[in-house]
Design an enzyme around this catalytic site. Sequence first.
Site, PDB file in Angstrom:
ATOM      1  N   ASN A 261       2.807   4.284   1.288  1.00 45.33           N
ATOM      2  CA  ASN A 261       3.307   4.614   2.683  1.00 45.33           C
ATOM      3  C   ASN A 261       4.025   3.175   3.345  1.00 45.33           C
ATOM      4  OD1 ASN A 261       3.678   7.308   3.011  1.00 45.33           O
ATOM      5  ND2 ASN A 261       1.811   7.377   3.682  1.00 45.33           N
TER       6      ASN A 261
ATOM      7  N   GLY B  32       9.008   3.173  -9.459  1.00 44.85           N
ATOM      8  CA  GLY B  32       9.299   4.587 -10.056  1.00 44.85           C
ATOM      9  C   GLY B  32       9.925   5.231  -8.713  1.00 44.85           C
ATOM     10  N   ASP B  33      10.203   6.727  -8.977  1.00 42.00           N
ATOM     11  CA  ASP B  33      10.523   7.619  -8.171  1.00 42.00           C
ATOM     12  C   ASP B  33       9.717   7.623  -6.704  1.00 42.00           C
ATOM     13  OD1 ASP B  33      12.745   8.730  -9.831  1.00 42.00           O
ATOM     14  OD2 ASP B  33      11.266   9.358 -10.871  1.00 42.00           O
ATOM     15  N   GLY B  34       8.549   7.573  -6.929  1.00 41.29           N
ATOM     16  CA  GLY B  34       7.815   7.476  -5.842  1.00 41.29           C
ATOM     17  C   GLY B  34       8.036   6.602  -4.519  1.00 41.29           C
TER      18      GLY B  34
ATOM     19  N   ASP C  74       8.607  15.584  -6.054  1.00 39.14           N
ATOM     20  CA  ASP C  74       9.323  14.065  -6.625  1.00 39.14           C
ATOM     21  C   ASP C  74       8.022  13.450  -7.385  1.00 39.14           C
ATOM     22  OD1 ASP C  74      11.394  15.086  -5.308  1.00 39.14           O
ATOM     23  OD2 ASP C  74      11.700  13.268  -4.176  1.00 39.14           O
TER      24      ASP C  74
ATOM     25  N   ARG D 199       0.821  -1.275   0.058  1.00 39.54           N
ATOM     26  CA  ARG D 199      -0.087  -0.053  -0.014  1.00 39.54           C
ATOM     27  C   ARG D 199       0.803   1.184  -0.094  1.00 39.54           C
ATOM     28  NH1 ARG D 199       0.460  -2.519   4.959  1.00 39.54           N
ATOM     29  NH2 ARG D 199       1.585  -1.451   6.257  1.00 39.54           N
TER      30      ARG D 199
HETATM   31  N1  LIG Z   1       1.318  -1.966  -3.198  1.00 42.94           N
HETATM   32  C1  LIG Z   1       1.060  -0.673  -3.250  1.00 42.94           C
HETATM   33  N2  LIG Z   1      -0.210  -0.642  -3.713  1.00 42.94           N
HETATM   34  C2  LIG Z   1      -0.842   0.830  -4.088  1.00 42.94           C
HETATM   35  N3  LIG Z   1       0.309   1.900  -4.385  1.00 42.94           N
HETATM   36  C3  LIG Z   1       1.577   1.542  -3.806  1.00 42.94           C
HETATM   37  C4  LIG Z   1       1.979   0.240  -3.571  1.00 42.94           C
HETATM   38  N4  LIG Z   1       3.152   0.365  -3.236  1.00 42.94           N
HETATM   39  C5  LIG Z   1       3.627   1.659  -3.435  1.00 42.94           C
HETATM   40  N5  LIG Z   1       2.552   2.401  -3.819  1.00 42.94           N
HETATM   41  C6  LIG Z   1       2.775   3.541  -4.185  1.00 42.94           C
HETATM   42  O1  LIG Z   1       2.457   3.753  -5.494  1.00 42.94           O
HETATM   43  C7  LIG Z   1       3.157   5.252  -5.926  1.00 42.94           C
HETATM   44  C8  LIG Z   1       3.740   5.317  -7.289  1.00 42.94           C
HETATM   45  O2  LIG Z   1       4.826   4.605  -7.249  1.00 42.94           O
HETATM   46  P1  LIG Z   1       6.289   5.038  -8.016  1.00 42.94           P
HETATM   47  O3  LIG Z   1       6.092   6.502  -7.953  1.00 42.94           O
HETATM   48  O4  LIG Z   1       7.336   3.960  -7.480  1.00 42.94           O
HETATM   49  O5  LIG Z   1       5.608   4.453  -9.266  1.00 42.94           O
HETATM   50  P2  LIG Z   1       5.406   5.382 -10.619  1.00 42.94           P
HETATM   51  O6  LIG Z   1       4.439   6.157 -10.280  1.00 42.94           O
HETATM   52  O7  LIG Z   1       4.965   4.166 -11.838  1.00 42.94           O
HETATM   53  O8  LIG Z   1       6.608   5.565 -11.262  1.00 42.94           O
HETATM   54  P3  LIG Z   1       7.226   7.155 -11.551  1.00 42.94           P
HETATM   55  O9  LIG Z   1       7.224   7.841 -10.265  1.00 42.94           O
HETATM   56  O10 LIG Z   1       8.651   7.000 -12.085  1.00 42.94           O
HETATM   57  O11 LIG Z   1       6.481   7.527 -12.386  1.00 42.94           O
HETATM   58  C9  LIG Z   1       4.054   5.517  -4.853  1.00 42.94           C
HETATM   59  O12 LIG Z   1       3.790   7.007  -4.198  1.00 42.94           O
HETATM   60  C10 LIG Z   1       3.850   4.521  -3.614  1.00 42.94           C
HETATM   61  O13 LIG Z   1       3.365   5.256  -2.431  1.00 42.94           O
END
Ligand SMILES: Nc1ncnc2c1ncn2[C@@H]1O[C@H](COP(=O)(O)OP(=O)(O)OP(=O)(O)O)[C@@H](O)[C@H]1O
Length: 591
Positions: free
Chosen positions: A195, A217-219, A559, A193
């Site tokens: 956080n 990703g960066d998140g 970010d 999830r």
């Molecule tokens: N199991 C999960 N289910 C839903 N959300 C999640 C889960 N694990 C992490 N997250 C959230 O997903 C969000 C997006 O992740 P992340 O930024 O790493 O990937 P992205 O958005 O595809 O990549 P980018 O930031 O490079 O565009 C993060 O803010 C994180 O809090």
Amino acid sequence: MELAPGPYRNGAETLLHGEFGIYPSKGTRYALSLTCTELHIQCLVPKPETDQRTVVALADVVGCHTLRSRVTTDCAAYFTVYAYPLKKRKVAMGSGRARQRTARTFQVDGADDYNKNQAVAEKWAVAIKCLVLGVPVSSETDISLSLLPRPRRLLLLLNPFGGRGNALQWCQSHILPMISEADISFNLIQTERVNHARELVKGISLPEWDGIVTLSGDGLLYEVINGLMERPDWEQAITMPVGILPCGSGNALAGAINFNAGLEQAMGLELLQNCTVLLCHAAVAPLDLVSVTMASGTRCFSFLSVAWGFVSDVDIESEKYRRVGSARFTLGTMIRLASLHTYRGRLSYLPAPDGPAHRPISRSITVAANGRLPLTRLPLHRAVSDMGLCEERQAFRHCGSEPPDDPSPSPGSPPPISASALHPQSFIFEPAPEEPIGAPEGGGMDTGMGGPPDDLLVPLGQPVPPSWVTVEDDFVLVLAIYQTHLGADLLTAPFACLSDGLIHLCFVKAGVSRAALVRIFLAMEKGTHFEQACPHLSHVPVRAFRLEPLTRKGILTVDGERVEYGPLQAQVHCGLARLITGVARLGGSSC
Ligand SMILES: Nc1ncnc2c1ncn2[C@@H]1O[C@H](COP(=O)(O)OP(=O)(O)OP(=O)(O)O)[C@@H](O)[C@H]1O
């Protein structure tokens, strides 16, 4: 085997030289020479018609293992060099590049005694591993196992929903095989999830890990950085090397790491492979963090950017097209261009004096009243790790037990990683009990956030100091960026460095035509957008800034994560974090 201390080629010193067979053996013999940067393989038997030499760049090598045959009468010892050179390949839409695994196994058979052959094989393996890990080796060095640092233990955090949802598959097919060959021990946790990663890193016992690496990703890295900064021992915690293996849609920091290593711009799997090879090389570099404070008093730490206007609109509005991967930004850009908005705002900043800012950070450990670090050691159950694999290999390598019939892993086939090692539910982690978990909506955190004081900022309610510059105008976008890349293919601040102590404040004022804006973003792929001298585009290197939106509605991101809309201010903290970059630079180290 003989040591050849003299220069080999191009003045490069030869560290080791030897003549070996190859596995599987067909009577072929090779002369091997190892320099600090390359492994030269020259065929001796059958004698080639031309002076054909294969050169393996050590930058492409991730590891080297010694092996023993199961056949007890075989007194030869073996060592396998694992490399991932870039190869051009044909793909559906033209040609692309990818790294292709090569595993070359050499047979050390100069002596009649296995132990003597094993000593030679081990010497080669140690020398190659030292060079991969940046341990200094010269022809004078007495090469022995004691030179090698103990294998790294990395905490891998994987978001199964990052980007197009490829992370788990890529982890199994590309990441784990490579890091196993690099002798990296890992514990892989899938986040469940938002956080979750933040909570996990708040509770880990720091000495158990040599680094935390996010597969997303960066998140997800944003969560890790902020989780570390939320700890009572943040000064210690933030020195934990962090890394990123790009499985998201933007992958800006991975783009910056790739660029920093001098590699050609890459996307998708190629970028992931590049970053995994770099991760295997262990080098760590300081990374600037920017402390961002919002009107509510929420403070967070950012490693990438603060965005308002066009960039944050595209980033957040294109979330719904996530399934198309990085193409979501192109799609979002087209849609946003069609209804271009301008935003009135006040932008104040403290210009940076000429030259990079390298202000030392004073570190003092926060100690609890009883004089101990206020953290409990928490159990992290190792259901998802490679421990079994590592122990097996260790035993095989040093005791010679359970040798395979075939000592060479067949080229192209990764080492066996059990599918069960990736079971999504197979870990238990207890968060730190003494601290409330969860953050306010918008990705920020409570004011209890640790971190160094923002000595360049005055409270948001007060006017900025007189040394600051203020611009009040209509903006199409305001972007404060501290890394080279805004996305893996967007070289937005080519002049930026990982720890130059600078925030690169870029803004585009109202009046810019759609065509000019398109030209800016197209040129950004190569980082040439500032050469267009567009009068609406400005860039100022600053140490701190304040952004006060005067338009009632809008999107602000830190970010790439949406934060509360309203005034915010930020200041850079030079080299506060440590990033696994894989390339040794002055002031860097290894994790
Ligand atoms: N199991 C999960 N289910 C839903 N959300 C999640 C889960 N694990 C992490 N997250 C959230 O997903 C969000 C997006 O992740 P992340 O930024 O790493 O990937 P992205 O958005 O595809 O990549 P980018 O930031 O490079 O565009 C993060 O803010 C994180 O809090």
